[in-house]
Design a protein around this motif. Structure first.
Motif, mmCIF file in Angstrom:
data_model
loop_
_atom_site.group_PDB
_atom_site.id
_atom_site.type_symbol
_atom_site.label_atom_id
_atom_site.label_comp_id
_atom_site.label_asym_id
_atom_site.label_seq_id
_atom_site.Cartn_x
_atom_site.Cartn_y
_atom_site.Cartn_z
ATOM 1 N N SER A 13 -6.493 4.487 2.723
ATOM 2 C CA SER A 13 -5.661 3.304 2.509
ATOM 3 C C SER A 13 -6.028 2.199 3.487
ATOM 4 N N SER A 38 -6.853 3.074 -1.853
ATOM 5 C CA SER A 38 -6.059 1.858 -1.989
ATOM 6 C C SER A 38 -6.620 0.819 -1.027
ATOM 7 N N SER A 77 -6.189 0.106 -6.596
ATOM 8 C CA SER A 77 -6.228 1.530 -6.242
ATOM 9 C C SER A 77 -7.026 2.293 -7.302
ATOM 10 N N THR A 125 0.735 4.028 -2.897
ATOM 11 C CA THR A 125 0.424 5.414 -2.569
ATOM 12 C C THR A 125 1.456 6.368 -3.157
ATOM 13 N N THR A 170 -7.171 10.833 0.869
ATOM 14 C CA THR A 170 -6.642 9.484 0.697
ATOM 15 C C THR A 170 -7.331 8.528 1.660
ATOM 16 N N GLU A 197 -6.533 12.641 5.302
ATOM 17 C CA GLU A 197 -6.101 11.243 5.256
ATOM 18 C C GLU A 197 -7.051 10.400 6.104
ATOM 19 N N ASP A 209 0.833 -1.206 0.000
ATOM 20 C CA ASP A 209 0.000 0.000 0.000
ATOM 21 C C ASP A 209 0.867 1.255 0.000
ATOM 22 N N ASN A 227 1.866 6.577 5.740
ATOM 23 C CA ASN A 227 1.912 7.390 4.521
ATOM 24 C C ASN A 227 1.995 8.886 4.804
#
Length: 206
Positions: free
Chosen positions: A108, A137, A201, A29, A106, A43, A25, A51
């Motif tokens: 993830s 993702s 993703s 990313t 984002t 995030e 991941d 990340n």
């Protein structure tokens, strides 16, 4: 076991345990987002900041949301920048973030723990600027079909987390219903397995 309790228990070893999904991941990313410009980042499921540090190299402000106190504590130990805010949040509720804040959102390895994708895309639309991008993702649904799910090992054995399987068509449908269009889709494979992709993703644009 509740998701927040499971991740609280997992937090101490999350960064150090062998975890191909976590590591892939991070690769997905970086390789996806390095070609985009962004300033304000939201995030979702920031966890222990795996990340966040990289995002901070490009962003001027980051708000990291997570439902686990212990994951957030780990993140705060590693990043003390005034440009980053970590806050506890239940993503299934309305997000306590200013509308129109982000030009990048984002998510993830987070949405497999959330049943209602429509709520996620609806909130993302509210919190995002026009022309902003939404990077997602996740564990590939094909991987889920084969029985794979988030889990971690303790002295008491392996603990599997409650997860939901979201089909590719579901991501596309809910994104479209909430004002997003797909601009990028990629599948990510382990170095030693090129037959079954581990991650998928998406990059959506508002």
């Amino acid at each position: 076991m509740s998701i927040d309790k499971a991740y609280n228990n997992w937090a101490e070893q999350y960064d150090s345990n062998l975890n191909k999904t976590r590591d892939l991941d991070q690769k997905a990313t970086i390789e996806t987002l390095e070609k985009y410009n962004f300033e304000n980042v939201l995030e979702l499921g920031c966890g222990t900041e795996k990340n966040t540090q990289w995002l901070l190299n490009k962003a001027s402000k980051i708000i990291g949301l997570d439902f686990s106190d212990e994951m957030l504590n780990k993140a705060k130990e590693k990043i003390s920048s005034e440009n980053v805010i970590f806050q506890k949040a239940d993503l299934t509720k309305n997000w306590d973030v200013e509308n129109g804040f982000a030009d990048l959102i984002t998510s993830s390895l987070t949405l497999e723990h959330i049943e209602d994708l429509n709520h996620i895309f609806r909130q993302a639309n509210l919190k995002m600027k026009n022309e902003g991008i939404f990077f997602i993702s996740e564990l590939h649904p094909f991987k889920q079909y084969s029985g794979s799910k988030a889990k971690y090992e303790t002295e008491d054995g392996i603990h599997e987390l409650e997860v939901y399987t979201h089909h590719i068509s579901e991501y596309m449908e809910k994104a479209n219903q909430n004002g997003f269009s797909l601009i990028e889709l990629n599948e990510w494979f382990d170095e030693d397995n090129k037959e079954l992709s581990r991650l998928i993703s998406f990059v959506f644009k508002k």
